[in-house]
Write a protein that holds these residues in place. Structure first.
Motif, mmCIF file in Angstrom:
data_model
loop_
_atom_site.group_PDB
_atom_site.id
_atom_site.type_symbol
_atom_site.label_atom_id
_atom_site.label_comp_id
_atom_site.label_asym_id
_atom_site.label_seq_id
_atom_site.Cartn_x
_atom_site.Cartn_y
_atom_site.Cartn_z
ATOM 1 N N VAL A 84 12.364 48.629 41.655
ATOM 2 C CA VAL A 84 12.598 48.503 40.654
ATOM 3 C C VAL A 84 14.083 47.620 40.054
ATOM 4 O O VAL A 84 13.642 46.998 38.163
ATOM 5 N N ARG A 85 14.705 47.905 40.408
ATOM 6 C CA ARG A 85 15.580 47.409 39.868
ATOM 7 C C ARG A 85 15.524 45.734 39.908
ATOM 8 O O ARG A 85 16.003 44.923 39.522
ATOM 9 N N ASP A 86 14.760 44.850 41.215
ATOM 10 C CA ASP A 86 14.486 43.672 40.976
ATOM 11 C C ASP A 86 13.477 43.346 39.912
ATOM 12 O O ASP A 86 12.528 41.928 40.085
ATOM 13 N N HIS A 87 13.029 44.438 39.297
ATOM 14 C CA HIS A 87 11.662 44.110 38.502
ATOM 15 C C HIS A 87 10.499 43.806 38.650
ATOM 16 O O HIS A 87 9.596 43.403 37.737
ATOM 17 N N ASP A 88 10.268 44.750 39.565
ATOM 18 C CA ASP A 88 9.406 44.229 40.851
ATOM 19 C C ASP A 88 8.360 45.569 40.846
ATOM 20 O O ASP A 88 7.911 46.607 41.877
ATOM 21 N N TYR A 89 7.950 45.825 39.254
ATOM 22 C CA TYR A 89 7.834 46.964 38.843
ATOM 23 C C TYR A 89 6.149 46.975 39.639
ATOM 24 O O TYR A 89 5.374 48.034 40.242
ATOM 25 N N ARG A 90 4.861 46.211 39.655
ATOM 26 C CA ARG A 90 4.076 46.133 40.202
ATOM 27 C C ARG A 90 4.022 46.978 41.153
ATOM 28 O O ARG A 90 2.864 47.783 41.930
ATOM 29 N N MET A 91 4.837 46.448 42.408
ATOM 30 C CA MET A 91 5.105 46.680 44.075
ATOM 31 C C MET A 91 5.220 48.102 43.977
ATOM 32 O O MET A 91 5.311 48.473 44.842
ATOM 33 N N ALA A 92 6.866 48.820 43.208
ATOM 34 C CA ALA A 92 6.981 49.592 42.851
ATOM 35 C C ALA A 92 6.525 50.645 42.570
ATOM 36 O O ALA A 92 6.001 51.720 43.427
ATOM 37 N N ILE A 93 5.216 50.593 41.659
ATOM 38 C CA ILE A 93 3.528 51.604 41.257
ATOM 39 C C ILE A 93 3.368 51.728 42.646
ATOM 40 O O ILE A 93 2.606 52.715 43.373
ATOM 41 N N ILE A 94 2.638 50.338 43.583
ATOM 42 C CA ILE A 94 1.203 49.994 44.896
ATOM 43 C C ILE A 94 2.012 51.230 45.517
ATOM 44 O O ILE A 94 1.870 52.247 46.306
ATOM 45 N N TYR A 95 4.050 50.771 46.047
ATOM 46 C CA TYR A 95 4.423 52.053 47.223
ATOM 47 C C TYR A 95 4.284 52.958 47.083
ATOM 48 O O TYR A 95 4.283 53.783 47.834
#
Length: 117
Positions: A84-95
């Motif tokens: 989330v901090r790295d703005h990788d929201y897609r990967m955060a949601i998938i994870y």
């Protein structure tokens, strides 16, 4: 009994450390595979030992001790918030979704296997 639980936790943490390094050596990418694999397999194992109805002492050693050291909710959250901090929201949601949905599914699978044993 407390020292036996501590030995189980120590063994679980050592196995987690070894498997984390193995996975990170062979699997690359943004997805936190090592923590995901450890937590999902830990859920499967915990479901299994609940399903076979271990007595309280073996359950404490394996379920609370070993699997408590083997799995890691704090690392999961740290990796999730790093995404989330790295703005990788897609990967955060998938994870997050994969970890919870597959983790719960594997816990039920382990429980079902344990009940049949």
């Amino acid at each position: 009994m407390i020292w036996m639980l501590g030995l189980g936790a120590s063994a679980g943490a050592c196995v987690r450390y070894l498997l984390t390094n193995i996975v990170k050596t062979y699997v690359k990418g943004d997805f936190p595979w090592s923590t995901f694999i450890l937590n999902v397999t830990g859920a499967l194992m915990l479901g299994l030992i609940v399903g076979i109805k271990l007595n309280s002492l073996p359950y404490a050693i394996v379920g609370t001790g070993f699997l408590g050291g083997y799995t890691t909710f704090s690392t999961f959250n740290n990796e999730l918030f790093s995404l989330v901090r790295d703005h990788d929201y897609r990967m955060a949601i998938i994870y997050a979704l994969a970890s919870y949905i597959i983790g719960i599914g594997f816990a039920f699978l382990g429980f079902g296997i344990g009940v049949k044993l």
